[in-house]
Design a protein around this motif. Sequence first.
Motif, PDB file in Angstrom:
ATOM      1  N   ARG A  54       0.831  -1.211   0.000  1.00  0.00           N
ATOM      2  CA  ARG A  54       0.000   0.000   0.000  1.00  0.00           C
ATOM      3  C   ARG A  54       0.864   1.258   0.000  1.00  0.00           C
ATOM      4  NH1 ARG A  54      -5.316   0.839   1.923  1.00  0.00           N
ATOM      5  NH2 ARG A  54      -5.637  -1.262   1.079  1.00  0.00           N
ATOM      6  N   ARG A  55       1.835   1.325   0.889  1.00  0.00           N
ATOM      7  CA  ARG A  55       2.658   2.534   1.005  1.00  0.00           C
ATOM      8  C   ARG A  55       3.589   2.696  -0.203  1.00  0.00           C
ATOM      9  NH1 ARG A  55      -1.106   3.477   3.787  1.00  0.00           N
ATOM     10  NH2 ARG A  55      -1.094   3.331   6.056  1.00  0.00           N
ATOM     11  N   PHE A  56       4.070   1.586  -0.733  1.00  0.00           N
ATOM     12  CA  PHE A  56       4.906   1.664  -1.939  1.00  0.00           C
ATOM     13  C   PHE A  56       4.114   2.274  -3.079  1.00  0.00           C
ATOM     14  CE2 PHE A  56       6.492  -0.010  -5.934  1.00  0.00           C
ATOM     15  CZ  PHE A  56       7.864   0.112  -5.826  1.00  0.00           C
ATOM     16  N   GLU A  57       2.884   1.828  -3.256  1.00  0.00           N
ATOM     17  CA  GLU A  57       2.095   2.318  -4.382  1.00  0.00           C
ATOM     18  C   GLU A  57       1.610   3.747  -4.157  1.00  0.00           C
ATOM     19  OE1 GLU A  57       0.774  -0.966  -7.151  1.00  0.00           O
ATOM     20  OE2 GLU A  57      -0.797  -0.780  -5.651  1.00  0.00           O
ATOM     21  N   GLU A  58       1.331   4.096  -2.930  1.00  0.00           N
ATOM     22  CA  GLU A  58       0.975   5.494  -2.662  1.00  0.00           C
ATOM     23  C   GLU A  58       2.136   6.417  -3.019  1.00  0.00           C
ATOM     24  OE1 GLU A  58      -2.245   4.749   0.982  1.00  0.00           O
ATOM     25  OE2 GLU A  58      -0.147   5.212   1.437  1.00  0.00           O
ATOM     26  N   ARG A  59       3.361   5.978  -2.760  1.00  0.00           N
ATOM     27  CA  ARG A  59       4.512   6.784  -3.162  1.00  0.00           C
ATOM     28  C   ARG A  59       4.635   6.817  -4.687  1.00  0.00           C
ATOM     29  NH1 ARG A  59       9.407   8.390  -0.875  1.00  0.00           N
ATOM     30  NH2 ARG A  59       8.204   8.431   1.057  1.00  0.00           N
ATOM     31  N   GLY A 110       9.026 -11.210  -2.658  1.00  0.00           N
ATOM     32  CA  GLY A 110      10.321 -10.966  -2.046  1.00  0.00           C
ATOM     33  C   GLY A 110      11.263 -10.118  -2.862  1.00  0.00           C
ATOM     34  N   ILE A 111      10.834  -9.652  -4.027  1.00  0.00           N
ATOM     35  CA  ILE A 111      11.663  -8.704  -4.772  1.00  0.00           C
ATOM     36  C   ILE A 111      11.707  -7.408  -3.983  1.00  0.00           C
ATOM     37  CG2 ILE A 111      11.964  -7.495  -6.963  1.00  0.00           C
ATOM     38  CD1 ILE A 111      10.391  -9.680  -8.324  1.00  0.00           C
ATOM     39  N   THR A 112      12.877  -6.832  -3.833  1.00  0.00           N
ATOM     40  CA  THR A 112      13.021  -5.680  -2.949  1.00  0.00           C
ATOM     41  C   THR A 112      12.355  -4.430  -3.522  1.00  0.00           C
ATOM     42  OG1 THR A 112      15.111  -4.943  -3.918  1.00  0.00           O
ATOM     43  CG2 THR A 112      15.228  -6.588  -2.154  1.00  0.00           C
ATOM     44  N   ALA A 113      11.947  -3.567  -2.613  1.00  0.00           N
ATOM     45  CA  ALA A 113      11.368  -2.292  -3.028  1.00  0.00           C
ATOM     46  C   ALA A 113      12.377  -1.483  -3.839  1.00  0.00           C
ATOM     47  CB  ALA A 113      10.914  -1.500  -1.801  1.00  0.00           C
ATOM     48  N   GLU A 114      13.667  -1.599  -3.499  1.00  0.00           N
ATOM     49  CA  GLU A 114      14.696  -0.860  -4.238  1.00  0.00           C
ATOM     50  C   GLU A 114      14.775  -1.334  -5.689  1.00  0.00           C
ATOM     51  OE1 GLU A 114      18.543  -0.524  -2.561  1.00  0.00           O
ATOM     52  OE2 GLU A 114      17.836   0.172  -0.598  1.00  0.00           O
ATOM     53  N   ALA A 115      14.736  -2.645  -5.891  1.00  0.00           N
ATOM     54  CA  ALA A 115      14.834  -3.175  -7.255  1.00  0.00           C
ATOM     55  C   ALA A 115      13.608  -2.810  -8.081  1.00  0.00           C
ATOM     56  CB  ALA A 115      15.006  -4.694  -7.207  1.00  0.00           C
ATOM     57  N   VAL A 326       8.236   0.447   7.104  1.00  0.00           N
ATOM     58  CA  VAL A 326       7.838   0.502   5.701  1.00  0.00           C
ATOM     59  C   VAL A 326       8.178   1.863   5.100  1.00  0.00           C
ATOM     60  CG1 VAL A 326       5.846   0.520   4.164  1.00  0.00           C
ATOM     61  CG2 VAL A 326       6.066  -1.270   5.897  1.00  0.00           C
ATOM     62  N   ALA A 327       7.932   2.938   5.859  1.00  0.00           N
ATOM     63  CA  ALA A 327       8.246   4.280   5.362  1.00  0.00           C
ATOM     64  C   ALA A 327       9.736   4.410   5.071  1.00  0.00           C
ATOM     65  CB  ALA A 327       7.802   5.336   6.367  1.00  0.00           C
ATOM     66  N   ALA A 328      10.563   3.887   5.982  1.00  0.00           N
ATOM     67  CA  ALA A 328      12.014   3.960   5.784  1.00  0.00           C
ATOM     68  C   ALA A 328      12.435   3.128   4.575  1.00  0.00           C
ATOM     69  CB  ALA A 328      12.734   3.465   7.042  1.00  0.00           C
ATOM     70  N   GLU A 329      11.794   1.976   4.392  1.00  0.00           N
ATOM     71  CA  GLU A 329      12.107   1.105   3.260  1.00  0.00           C
ATOM     72  C   GLU A 329      11.772   1.784   1.934  1.00  0.00           C
ATOM     73  OE1 GLU A 329      10.723  -3.324   1.649  1.00  0.00           O
ATOM     74  OE2 GLU A 329      10.337  -2.731   3.728  1.00  0.00           O
ATOM     75  N   VAL A 330      10.611   2.420   1.877  1.00  0.00           N
ATOM     76  CA  VAL A 330      10.208   3.105   0.645  1.00  0.00           C
ATOM     77  C   VAL A 330      11.101   4.316   0.392  1.00  0.00           C
ATOM     78  CG1 VAL A 330       8.338   4.337  -0.509  1.00  0.00           C
ATOM     79  CG2 VAL A 330       7.841   2.257   0.796  1.00  0.00           C
TER      80      VAL A 330
END
Length: 360
Positions: A54-59, A110-115, A326-330
């Motif tokens: 959710r937070r990844f897509e909101e960003r 499991g693919i990373t948010a960075e990738a 999650v915020a820090a990860e994104v």
Amino acid sequence: MSPAHPTSARKDPAPRKVGKKSAKARRKAGAGSPSDRSADGHRTDLLEAMLRIRRFEERCVELYSATKIRGFVHLYIGEEAVAVGVNEALTPEDAVVATYREHGHALARGITAEAIMAEMYGRATGCSGGRGGSMHLFDASRRFYGGNAIVAGGLPLAAGLALADRMRGEDRVTCCFFGDGAFAEGEFHETANLAALWRLPLLLICENNLYAMGTALARHEAQTDLAMRAASYGMVAWAVDGMDVEAVEQTARRAAEAVRSGTGPHFLELRTYRFRAHSMYDPDRYRDKAEVERWKERDPITRLLDRMREDGEPVGETLAGIERRVAAEVDRAVEAAEQAPEEPVEHLLHHVTSASAEVS
């Protein structure tokens, strides 16, 4: 488990609500799942996985509006329970084939948010080398084979992967996600027929969000009970509440274990809903706003939180900790994507022609 008759799809509804005791039983049975998690913290893990999506897509919405991300972007907001619940039932050796609305599938796999974020930016460090963008995420190391931009395009690929595993005697499941719109395509019916005929180890996951790209299911399908129609091919088919992550996991685990045991393909109709438009270009004028708000009352994240509160689990501190992580990860993913290099122009023909013809 024998193949379901058409009426079986109607009479086998979404599974009962899952309490703590049955959750522990599921974790014991699922020791081969992608990550071995304690039973006590399993709901927390499910919650964190959905919030990450959710937070990844909101960003992504913010970055797209700021023109940092271009091309087509299809958001998964509202459907998180499907990707998270189904992936809980799979092992690292299983294969996953996804649609173009696959950010959630990729993150849950499991693919990373960075990738993924680097791929959205078109950077060389992206999971597809910056060549695929939002619709073509790929990671062979995790047996994640797309991200396929063509509606129903992943279905024959999934059948091929499942056939290869069966011919090699591999104890694997191929899981293929597709939408209700793909049900109207010939590729679905060809794949379903061959999968049932050859008893392929294939788990078909239909994410029925009722609108395909922008046409209501009842306007393009005379029979809207998709599980019943899938059962007509002689495969087991169940309809599941796709807004309940625990129900999704329970049913997907049951289906994956049956497929792995050699009973042939299984079909799950995950009845879900996307809260956002089909894509960032879509004005979303084909459905009533009140309908969207009614479905938001069934938000899978909120439903899981409510269940945790009802069972006396410490939600407040847990939720705050997840949101921080999650915020820090994104944030790290965006920062890394901003700094990542673009692919050099001299690599333009890489992966296009044979290796001997590639420009060095």
